[in-house]
Every structure is written in C-alpha cells, then in structure tokens.
Design an enzyme around this catalytic site. Structure first.
Site, PDB file in Angstrom:
ATOM      1  CE1 TYR A  72      83.632  60.277  24.658  1.00  0.00           C
ATOM      2  CE2 TYR A  72      82.377  62.314  24.679  1.00  0.00           C
ATOM      3  CZ  TYR A  72      82.722  61.438  25.625  1.00  0.00           C
ATOM      4  OH  TYR A  72      82.621  61.051  26.765  1.00  0.00           O
ATOM      5  CG  PHE A 124      60.766  43.478  30.674  1.00  0.00           C
ATOM      6  CD1 PHE A 124      60.421  42.032  30.294  1.00  0.00           C
ATOM      7  CD2 PHE A 124      61.879  43.776  30.742  1.00  0.00           C
ATOM      8  CE1 PHE A 124      61.260  41.342  30.197  1.00  0.00           C
ATOM      9  CE2 PHE A 124      63.166  42.972  30.726  1.00  0.00           C
ATOM     10  CZ  PHE A 124      62.595  41.531  30.389  1.00  0.00           C
ATOM     11  CG  ASP A 125      61.402  40.466  34.442  1.00  0.00           C
ATOM     12  OD1 ASP A 125      60.347  40.359  33.945  1.00  0.00           O
ATOM     13  OD2 ASP A 125      62.050  39.429  34.653  1.00  0.00           O
ATOM     14  CG  ASP A 214      58.988  48.753  27.647  1.00  0.00           C
ATOM     15  OD1 ASP A 214      59.690  48.775  26.662  1.00  0.00           O
ATOM     16  OD2 ASP A 214      59.018  48.117  28.518  1.00  0.00           O
ATOM     17  CB  ALA A 216      60.968  46.289  23.614  1.00  0.00           C
ATOM     18  CE  LYS A 257      63.757  42.742  24.077  1.00  0.00           C
ATOM     19  NZ  LYS A 257      64.849  43.343  25.131  1.00  0.00           N
ATOM     20  CG  HIS A 449      65.506  34.685  36.195  1.00  0.00           C
ATOM     21  ND1 HIS A 449      65.254  35.558  37.020  1.00  0.00           N
ATOM     22  CD2 HIS A 449      65.803  34.963  34.787  1.00  0.00           C
ATOM     23  CE1 HIS A 449      65.362  36.700  36.105  1.00  0.00           C
ATOM     24  NE2 HIS A 449      65.601  36.234  35.069  1.00  0.00           N
TER      25      HIS A 449
END
Ligand code: F0G
Length: 460
Positions: A72, A124-125, A214, A216, A257, A449
């Site tokens: 843990y 990004f969204d 960001d 990714a 990614k 969407h």
C-alpha cells in the site's frame, strides 16, 4: 538494392480478430443507434477509435509486471517508476494517478480557481473540462495554420507566441500557468517545435508564469523534433525529451499513450510547492501517494514502457506506419489534415462528403460509412463532439469536422493499413452519392458524442 523498411520488433503473441459481412454491420450499427461508441468491440474488425490504452506491451513490460510490489505504501514499483520519470524529465516530484484526466483533476484542483484563464494550444477535451468545471477559461492560442488542413507545416501544433503574449500582457494576474500539449492531439497529432517550446518558456519567464506540458504523446513529439527541426538530427530521443521538459515546471501524463500501458498516468514537477498542494488531492481522489490509482505491476510496466518508447527505433516504426497509411491516402486522393500526425490521420469530412449539409454531421456520416464498408471503427472529431454552445444551445459548427483514425501502438500491421486505405477509397469513390446524414434523436447535455443516438435521414 536498398533494403525496405521493416518493424523494429517481431510478434510473440497474437489476438485473433474477425471480419463480418456488410449485412451484419448494417444491423449492428443500427442497433448502436449509428454511434460507434455503442458497438461491442467484437463487432469491429480494425479498431481505430483511439490510441489510448490500446497498444501492445513488450515482453520486457510483461515480465516487469511479475515484479510488481503491491504494498500500500512505499512500494518498490513506485520508486522504479519515479526514478525513470526523473531520469527522463528531470522532475523530482511524482504523483501517480489512474490516467491522464485524473492527473489533470488532481493538479488543477490545486492550481485553477474561478475566473482564471489557462492559455494553451488546443487543450484536450478533458483538460478543457477540468478547467471549465472550475469556472475558468481554457484559451486556445494554437497557430492559425492548424485550421487549414491542406497546408503542410512541420510543427502545426505550435503556440502562436504573439497571441500568447497578448493574453499574458492583458490578463497576467488571472493566469495560473500556461499549458502546452505535446503533440497537439486536437489539431491532428501535430508536433510542437523545440523553438516554440523555448519561445513559450521565454514569455513565461518574462511574465513570471509557470509552464505545464500535457505530455500524453511527448515521445512522438521528440521524434518529430529530431526528424524535422534543424540542429536535432544527431540528438537522441532521450536528450530531446530532457530538453523539452527543461522548458517546463511540471507535466501531466496519460501513460496510456506514449508509455504504452493499458491504464495509468502521473503528475511530475520540479516545484515542491506544487507537489505539496497536489498531494492533498491525490489521496482522496486517487489513493495514497505511492500508488495513486495504479497497481504496483502497472507502475513497473509503465517504467519499462517509458524507457522503450524513448528509443528511436520504436518511434520510427510507429510513425512510419502512420505515414505509410497517409501515403496510400495520398495515392487515392483522400483529403486529411496534412502532414500526417504522430498517432492518427484526421480525414477532412467536409472535403469528402460535400453533399451532406453540416446540420446532418458529415464526419459522423463518414464514420458510419467506413464502419459499414469494412468494420473499421474511426471516431468523429467534429460537430457532434463540439457539443452545443452552453448559452445559445445551438450546435457549434465553427470548427473542423474530422474523422480521426487513431493507430494503436504495435498492434496492427501494414496490411491492416492497406485495408483501411482501400476501404476509405471505396467510400471516397462513391462520395457524391452520399447526400444525407443523420439527425440526433437523443443526446446528453455535455460530452454527448459518447452516448448520442442518431437516426439516418436517407433510406438505409
Ligand atoms: N491529454 C491528451 C492530449 C489526451 O489525448 C488525452 C486522452 C488526455 C489528456 C486524457 O488522458 O484518457 O488517460 O484520461 N486522449 C484519448 C484520445 C482519450 O483518444 O485521444 P486519459
């Protein structure tokens, strides 16, 4: 004779996939209300919905998983992951999270407040969502060239530095940080140059603001810097990676990614004050600081994935495949966001289905047509994804209407790329006969969407 290019790996395990008949697919897509997110994955032959969490892990990653320490607190696997991140980025403080959006949630909880403005390049969204849900504004400063899909530009993901400076000058007190997304997913998987990152850093210093990357697809971004930017051809991907992160104060990462794992993410920073502030949100949202929503074994795989995917051969194999698909589309004349991105090809639906009015969602229509043609699942990045204007409730038709074909890492072969290109060619050749699109019959107020239901406006 020069030897042809081939992959930098061989295949040790395979997963069968199966084709289907057009009749089956017509029935299935109808049952899915013409929304590919609603299809069971078994009804898909080649799945290009996303490159996120869909890559194939290597033998080294699978064997590292057996070494997972599931303690843990203080798990050895955490320290292995942290050491790898620090070695690649120079960031000393690491907070694991279960995926990229969770990293955004934890970091932005500490940094973003109501009324703030966060400038960047096509957030990004989920990044935008985590800014807007805190009643702050995500301000897009991507270069204008990104909107012209026909224009070739080596770094179409770049930040417009003049625009960024205007924003910094006028709203400096409201800006907690600048966020740069590498590569720029929304603009088509387009890279940001090192010169541009350095330009952002210089402006950030001038106005006393921090920079978050960001990250990714940071390794793909490094590949494009190496292969396209002057002065980087002889540098290794790891050296370029370090130089990119030297321009930033912190990163959020979706490890699904470029770390080639199925699930995982993290925040890393050089700022002890940010680490201290974010810590308080990691524990209640994600978990204790040395696992943050991840299994020990997943942190092991993540560490190995980061190491492998910052090697040129792996990236070259990957990007070469995306560019191979693009070269076939060039041959067939299918229009896409040029040049090909790192992780995907974005087909410009408004230039393919010119007879389908925008109110009937051309990119969605193309996505359904491609599925019916060959069982290939792409993803609409267009007017449906753009949602409605929060005030007027009108559909937002201002942006691009694209269909994204995201290529998972190390998953499909070049023969699959040939099938994709041929299927698209078939649709493209009968494009003039496609005159009607779809009407929305049911939609969620936000991020519609995923669950939207549609009805065809022509006889199917
Ligand atoms: N940032 C970028 C640039 C992304 O592309 C994504 C996810 C995220 C953050 C969020 O990460 O999914 O791990 O929570 N993009 C996926 C896609 C979903 O299909 O482009 P996540």
């Amino acid at each position: 004779m020069n030897l042809p290019f081939a992959e930098s790996w061989r295949i040790k395990m395979v997963e069968p996939i199966r084709t289907s008949t057009r009749e089956e697919r017509e029935q299935w897509i109808k049952e899915a209300h013409y929304n590919v997110f609603q299809l069971p994955a078994e009804q898909v032959y080649i799945d290009l919905l996303t490159d996120s969490g869909t890559g194939a892990m290597s033998d080294r990653q699978w064997s590292a998983m057996m070494m997972g320490d599931e303690s843990y607190a203080g798990a050895r696997s955490f320290f292995r992951m942290k050491d790898m991140i620090t070695r690649l980025t120079g960031f000393e403080y690491v907070i694991p999270t279960h995926q990229g959006r969770a990293a955004e949630n934890v970091l932005f909880s500490a940094l973003v407040k109501e009324g703030d403005i966060v400038p960047g390049n096509s957030h990004f969204d989920t990044t935008k969502g985590h800014i807007e849900s805190r009643r702050a504004t995500a301000l897009d400063c991507t270069i204008a060239e990104a909107k012209n899909t026909e224009l070739d530009h080596p770094f179409k993901g770049n930040v417009d530095l003049a625009l960024l400076e205007d924003v910094l000058r006028e709203n400096g007190d409201k800006i907690p940080f600048i966020i740069v997304t590498i590569t720029n997913n929304t603009a088509g998987g387009q890279p940001v140059s090192m010169a541009n990152l350095k330009g952002v850093r210089a402006l950030a210093d001038k106005y006393g603001k921090p920079v978050v990357l960001d990250s990714a697809r940071f390794a793909e971004n490094a590949y494009f810097i190496k292969t396209r930017e002057e002065g980087y051809a002889d540098k290794t991907i790891k050296e370029i990676t370090r130089e990119m992160f030297d321009q930033a104060d912190a990163m959020t990462m979706s490890a699904k990614k470029d770390a080639i794992v199925n699930m995982g993410g993290f925040i890393a920073t050089r700022r002890p004050d940010w680490y201290e502030a974010a810590k308080c949100y990691c524990i209640p949202f994600e978990g204790y600081l040395t696992y943050g929503g991840m299994n020990g074994r997943d942190m092991e795989a993540l560490a190995v994935g980061l190491d492998e995917n910052t090697e040129f051969d792996n990236l070259h194999t990957r990007i070469h495949q995306v560019q191979f698909l693009a070269s076939l589309l060039d041959e067939y004349g299918v229009p896409y966001q040029r040049p090909a991105g790192g992780h995907a090809i974005f087909i410009d639906a408004s230039k393919v289905l010119t007879n389908v009015p925008k109110e009937e969602f051309p990119a969605q229509t193309l996505t359904v047509e491609l599925y019916k043609e060959a069982g290939i699942r792409g993803c609409e990045i267009g007017y449906i994804l753009a949602d409605r204007d929060p005030v007027t409730r009108e559909n937002r038709f201002g942006g691009l209407d694209l269909m994204r074909l995201a290529i998972p890492r190390r998953t499909y072969t070049d023969n699959h790329m040939r099938v994709i290109a041929a299927a698209l060619r078939n649709v493209y050749e009968r494009r003039d006969s496609i005159t009607r699109g779809y009407a929305i019959t049911e939609e969620a107020p936000l991020m519609r969407h995923f669950t939207v239901k549609l009805a065809p406006l022509a006889e199917q």
